[in-house]
Design a protein around this motif. Structure first.
Motif: not given
Length: 104
Positions: A48-53
């Motif tokens: 959902r967010r940048q950097g989240e896997s």
């Protein structure tokens, strides 16, 4: 509903029969409970967010409350309960033969 959050329960029917765990959440409207380490299902999560896997997560699924019973540590099995008034408070008590374990 006789089952509450933070109760220790044992599964009495289904594929997870015999497993014990702590109740994480209760949904009285649906008549379901979520028990830790019981009915583990795979959930596909999108980041959902940048950097989240993202990926495939294993989470506990809800099961019907009538498939679980309160686990009594004295009786070492799933039991039914009855309510007694002790010191002006309603307390759930094990209905097992010769057992007076209090759940609250």
């Amino acid at each position: 509903m006789a089952i509450r959050r933070d109760d220790t329960v044992i599964v009495i029917s289904g594929t997870d029969k015999g497993k014990t765990g702590k109740v994480i959440a209760v949904s009285p409207e649906e008549g379901k409970v979520i028990v830790s380490k019981v009915h583990v299902v795979k959930k596909h999560a999108k980041p959902r967010r940048q950097g989240e896997s993202g990926g495939i997560l294993e989470v506990e699924g809800a099961i019907y409350a009538d498939k679980v019973a309160l686990y009594c540590p004295n009786c070492k099995k799933g039991v039914r309960t009855h309510v007694e008034v002790i010191d002006g408070k309603k307390v759930r008590v094990c209905s097992g033969k010769g057992c007076n374990h209090k759940f609250d």
